[in-house]
Design a protein around this motif. Structure first.
Motif, PDB file in Angstrom:
ATOM      1  N   LEU A   1     -37.259 -22.491  -7.395  1.00  0.00           N
ATOM      2  CA  LEU A   1     -36.245 -22.372  -8.445  1.00  0.00           C
ATOM      3  C   LEU A   1     -36.142 -21.031  -8.672  1.00  0.00           C
ATOM      4  CD1 LEU A   1     -36.997 -25.202 -11.119  1.00  0.00           C
ATOM      5  CD2 LEU A   1     -35.661 -25.471  -8.908  1.00  0.00           C
ATOM      6  N   SER A   2     -34.773 -20.290  -8.142  1.00  0.00           N
ATOM      7  CA  SER A   2     -34.406 -19.238  -8.295  1.00  0.00           C
ATOM      8  C   SER A   2     -32.842 -19.140  -8.440  1.00  0.00           C
ATOM      9  CB  SER A   2     -35.092 -18.279  -7.440  1.00  0.00           C
ATOM     10  OG  SER A   2     -34.357 -16.989  -7.308  1.00  0.00           O
ATOM     11  N   ALA A   3     -32.214 -18.270  -9.031  1.00  0.00           N
ATOM     12  CA  ALA A   3     -30.720 -18.095  -8.900  1.00  0.00           C
ATOM     13  C   ALA A   3     -30.386 -17.767  -7.795  1.00  0.00           C
ATOM     14  CB  ALA A   3     -30.280 -17.100  -9.998  1.00  0.00           C
ATOM     15  N   LEU A   4     -31.361 -17.100  -7.002  1.00  0.00           N
ATOM     16  CA  LEU A   4     -31.014 -16.436  -5.734  1.00  0.00           C
ATOM     17  C   LEU A   4     -31.963 -16.670  -4.608  1.00  0.00           C
ATOM     18  CD1 LEU A   4     -29.455 -14.516  -3.902  1.00  0.00           C
ATOM     19  CD2 LEU A   4     -30.885 -12.595  -4.632  1.00  0.00           C
ATOM     20  N   ALA A   5     -32.206 -18.182  -4.622  1.00  0.00           N
ATOM     21  CA  ALA A   5     -32.856 -18.831  -3.598  1.00  0.00           C
ATOM     22  C   ALA A   5     -32.119 -19.033  -2.043  1.00  0.00           C
ATOM     23  CB  ALA A   5     -33.292 -20.391  -4.210  1.00  0.00           C
ATOM     24  N   TYR A   6     -32.962 -18.920  -1.100  1.00  0.00           N
ATOM     25  CA  TYR A   6     -32.544 -18.795   0.217  1.00  0.00           C
ATOM     26  C   TYR A   6     -33.408 -20.013   0.791  1.00  0.00           C
ATOM     27  CZ  TYR A   6     -31.257 -17.077   4.808  1.00  0.00           C
ATOM     28  OH  TYR A   6     -30.596 -17.053   5.898  1.00  0.00           O
ATOM     29  N   ASP A   7     -32.430 -21.025   1.295  1.00  0.00           N
ATOM     30  CA  ASP A   7     -33.078 -21.983   2.114  1.00  0.00           C
ATOM     31  C   ASP A   7     -34.065 -22.819   1.204  1.00  0.00           C
ATOM     32  OD1 ASP A   7     -31.775 -21.553   4.306  1.00  0.00           O
ATOM     33  OD2 ASP A   7     -33.460 -20.714   5.745  1.00  0.00           O
ATOM     34  N   ARG A   8     -33.582 -23.097  -0.064  1.00  0.00           N
ATOM     35  CA  ARG A   8     -34.318 -23.699  -1.150  1.00  0.00           C
ATOM     36  C   ARG A   8     -35.906 -22.934  -1.457  1.00  0.00           C
ATOM     37  NH1 ARG A   8     -32.915 -29.714  -0.717  1.00  0.00           N
ATOM     38  NH2 ARG A   8     -34.668 -29.955  -1.993  1.00  0.00           N
ATOM     39  N   GLY A   9     -36.022 -21.580  -0.931  1.00  0.00           N
ATOM     40  CA  GLY A   9     -37.167 -21.067  -1.275  1.00  0.00           C
ATOM     41  C   GLY A   9     -38.197 -21.294  -0.045  1.00  0.00           C
ATOM     42  N   PHE A  10     -37.903 -22.012   0.982  1.00  0.00           N
ATOM     43  CA  PHE A  10     -38.707 -22.398   2.203  1.00  0.00           C
ATOM     44  C   PHE A  10     -38.914 -21.217   2.723  1.00  0.00           C
ATOM     45  CE2 PHE A  10     -37.414 -27.144   1.914  1.00  0.00           C
ATOM     46  CZ  PHE A  10     -38.297 -27.352   0.764  1.00  0.00           C
ATOM     47  N   ALA A  11     -40.430 -21.172   3.308  1.00  0.00           N
ATOM     48  CA  ALA A  11     -40.403 -20.254   4.490  1.00  0.00           C
ATOM     49  C   ALA A  11     -40.473 -20.634   5.769  1.00  0.00           C
ATOM     50  CB  ALA A  11     -41.916 -19.627   4.258  1.00  0.00           C
ATOM     51  N   ASN A  12     -40.460 -22.061   6.033  1.00  0.00           N
ATOM     52  CA  ASN A  12     -39.943 -22.660   7.274  1.00  0.00           C
ATOM     53  C   ASN A  12     -39.166 -23.720   7.143  1.00  0.00           C
ATOM     54  OD1 ASN A  12     -41.473 -24.708   6.398  1.00  0.00           O
ATOM     55  ND2 ASN A  12     -43.299 -24.060   7.228  1.00  0.00           N
TER      56      ASN A  12
ATOM     57  N   TYR B   1     -35.182 -30.831  -6.299  1.00  0.00           N
ATOM     58  CA  TYR B   1     -34.488 -29.539  -6.503  1.00  0.00           C
ATOM     59  C   TYR B   1     -32.977 -29.227  -6.857  1.00  0.00           C
ATOM     60  CZ  TYR B   1     -33.369 -24.776  -4.481  1.00  0.00           C
ATOM     61  OH  TYR B   1     -32.773 -23.633  -4.415  1.00  0.00           O
ATOM     62  N   PHE B   2     -32.213 -30.052  -6.258  1.00  0.00           N
ATOM     63  CA  PHE B   2     -30.832 -29.745  -6.637  1.00  0.00           C
ATOM     64  C   PHE B   2     -30.714 -30.099  -8.126  1.00  0.00           C
ATOM     65  CE2 PHE B   2     -29.652 -29.168  -2.648  1.00  0.00           C
ATOM     66  CZ  PHE B   2     -28.267 -29.108  -2.162  1.00  0.00           C
ATOM     67  N   ALA B   3     -31.309 -31.125  -8.751  1.00  0.00           N
ATOM     68  CA  ALA B   3     -31.107 -31.511 -10.144  1.00  0.00           C
ATOM     69  C   ALA B   3     -31.611 -30.328 -11.145  1.00  0.00           C
ATOM     70  CB  ALA B   3     -31.855 -32.666 -10.423  1.00  0.00           C
ATOM     71  N   GLU B   4     -32.818 -29.678 -10.351  1.00  0.00           N
ATOM     72  CA  GLU B   4     -33.493 -28.707 -11.344  1.00  0.00           C
ATOM     73  C   GLU B   4     -32.375 -27.397 -11.283  1.00  0.00           C
ATOM     74  OE1 GLU B   4     -35.634 -29.391 -13.557  1.00  0.00           O
ATOM     75  OE2 GLU B   4     -36.317 -31.158 -12.857  1.00  0.00           O
ATOM     76  N   MET B   5     -31.926 -27.054 -10.236  1.00  0.00           N
ATOM     77  CA  MET B   5     -31.098 -26.143 -10.121  1.00  0.00           C
ATOM     78  C   MET B   5     -29.937 -26.172 -10.956  1.00  0.00           C
ATOM     79  SD  MET B   5     -32.308 -23.385  -8.267  1.00  0.00           S
ATOM     80  CE  MET B   5     -30.806 -22.642  -6.952  1.00  0.00           C
ATOM     81  N   LEU B   6     -29.290 -27.506 -10.835  1.00  0.00           N
ATOM     82  CA  LEU B   6     -27.946 -27.841 -11.684  1.00  0.00           C
ATOM     83  C   LEU B   6     -28.412 -27.559 -13.095  1.00  0.00           C
ATOM     84  CD1 LEU B   6     -26.381 -30.738  -9.844  1.00  0.00           C
ATOM     85  CD2 LEU B   6     -25.668 -28.258  -9.950  1.00  0.00           C
ATOM     86  N   LEU B   7     -29.532 -28.025 -13.539  1.00  0.00           N
ATOM     87  CA  LEU B   7     -29.912 -27.998 -14.968  1.00  0.00           C
ATOM     88  C   LEU B   7     -30.139 -26.446 -15.489  1.00  0.00           C
ATOM     89  CD1 LEU B   7     -31.270 -29.963 -17.308  1.00  0.00           C
ATOM     90  CD2 LEU B   7     -33.344 -28.958 -17.002  1.00  0.00           C
ATOM     91  N   LYS B   8     -30.712 -25.579 -14.668  1.00  0.00           N
ATOM     92  CA  LYS B   8     -30.776 -24.020 -14.888  1.00  0.00           C
ATOM     93  C   LYS B   8     -29.482 -23.623 -15.006  1.00  0.00           C
ATOM     94  CE  LYS B   8     -35.430 -22.736 -14.127  1.00  0.00           C
ATOM     95  NZ  LYS B   8     -36.244 -21.512 -13.614  1.00  0.00           N
TER      96      LYS B   8
END
Length: 423
Positions: free
Chosen positions: A190-201, A270-277
């Motif tokens: 979770l981050s306001a500036l997440a890229y590819d969900r914060g995945f490294a692969n 992930y989507f639910a928690e991003m929407l919540l924040k």
């Protein structure tokens, strides 16, 4: 002739007096069939479970079993997060990721100063290949750079590139993970500036140590790929953009109607928690899980008159508690909201219900949200019954030993019983 008309009238009256009891008897028989099927299914499920079924056309309760008892709902809780997002933001609203700047362009359109990549909590922000693979849509860094070039004609940068994730707090997880990024549960960082969900692969088996920094590095790479000169010594780091920074370009997420579909159909934590924040950031004074949960609870109390216990957006926590009656209350009041209805998985066809109710009368006729934890198997939504009425239902099974078995009962026995109702 008069005697004939009287006779016909008498016959019609007799038929009329018999029709109502016959129809009532038919309805009573249909309800008995449904009650028996539901009761049989609930016995099969066992555990500490509850259910409620309501005919939305008549308002009649067709089945009730411990309907007022609160239990962990698992991902059925996403119905609360997504309905609040729809009502507060509107179906056409979008989330933005922006490039802002402090500095100026020279005559060759080289930027002298600092570019800020400012996150707005868009869960789809990332690479075009990733978004295409995961969502079939989304806001990409490539599109953001194209928008920047089109808007400003930028040819190079002399300065720094800074990532700003300050719209949210820096906690990567939820209460169930003690706010750490536990990828298998939260399904991202979770981050306001997440890229590819914060995945490294692409597989999502590894996380980025610093999501906002990684996103900023990807912006730098995308600028170079677009032909913008970015010297190798260009500083790339994170920090908040100053208030005086001007917006140079932005990229918009898919509309909220699509975001909640990407949340509910596959049950995306992930989507639910991003929407919540995001709800917390916009309406609750802070981009935190707690602030977002307060916004949702306020909406549920004010609009729906219910008071579930809720600490996250996805239902991952066992601290969450709601009752079948509370769930059906929301379903009842959201009935007719097409984006909400469209966000649900379709029995036997899409999302988490792809393999449930296949080949039964429920296939295509039941639209619902599943919920699963280690001993929780829930299902809630709408079924179009055989009589043309829509039934709202909530099945919350707790303390079960085999969630796969319980979901099979819910999807292959209880949902078909609802769709077969002919009252």
């Amino acid at each position: 002739m008069r005697r004939l008309w009287l006779t016909l009238g008498a016959i019609a009256a007799l038929l009329g007096t018999g029709a109502a009891p016959a129809a009532a008897q038919s309805r009573a028989s249909a309800q008995r069939l449904l009650v028996n099927a539901m009761a049989r299914g609930m016995r099969q499920i066992g555990g500490a479970s509850g259910a409620l079924v309501v005919d939305l056309q008549t308002g009649q309760t067709l089945f009730s079993d411990a309907a007022g008892v609160g239990r962990p709902p698992a991902s059925v809780e996403k119905l609360y997060t997504t309905s609040t997002a729809l009502l507060r933001l509107g179906p056409d609203a979008t989330l933005t990721t922006a490039i802002r700047g402090v500095g100026s362009f020279d005559s060759s359109h080289v930027w002298h100063g600092t570019l800020y990549l400012v996150g707005g909590g868009d869960p789809t922000f990332g690479a075009s290949g990733f978004d295409r693979s995961y969502y079939g849509t989304g806001a990409t860094v490539q599109r953001l750079v194209r928008n920047l070039v089109a808007a400003t004609g930028i040819t190079g940068i002399q300065g720094a590139i800074v990532g700003d994730e300050s719209y949210f707090d820096s906690l990567r997880g939820t209460p169930s993970t003690r706010y750490h990024a536990y990828l298998p549960d939260v399904e991202g960082e979770l981050s306001a500036l997440a890229y590819d969900r914060g995945f490294a692969n692409l597989a999502g088996t590894a996380g980025q140590p610093r999501p906002a920094l990684y996103a900023t590095q990807q912006l730098s790479a995308a600028l170079r790929a677009a032909g913008v000169s970015v010297p190798g010594r260009t500083p790339v780091y994170t920090g908040p953009a100053p208030a005086q920074a001007s917006t140079l370009a932005l990229v918009r997420s898919p509309p909220v109607a699509k975001l909640i579909q990407l949340t509910n159909t596959p049950s995306d934590n992930y989507f639910a928690e991003m929407l919540l924040k995001g709800l917390g950031a916009k309406f609750g004074g802070a981009g935190s899980t707690a602030a977002g949960a307060s916004v949702v609870k306020g909406e549920l109390a004010g609009v729906f008159g219910i008071h579930p216990r809720l600490v996250d957006g996805s239902g991952l926590s066992y601290t969450d508690s709601t009752s079948p009656r509370q769930v059906v209350t929301v379903l009842t009041k959201m009935y007719g909201n097409q984006p909400f209805y469209n966000s649900l998985a379709v029995a036997g066809e899409t999302g988490t219900l792809t393999d449930e109710a296949k080949g039964t009368i429920a296939q295509g006729n039941c639209h619902a949200k599943t919920g699963t934890l280690s001993d929780v198997a829930a299902l809630a939504g709408y079924c179009l019954a055989r009589d043309g009425h829509t039934l709202a239902f909530a099945l919350l099974a707790n303390a079960v030993s085999d969630t796969a078995y319980v979901h099979a009962v819910e999807g292959n026995e209880l949902a078909p019983a609802l769709a077969a109702y002919d009252g």
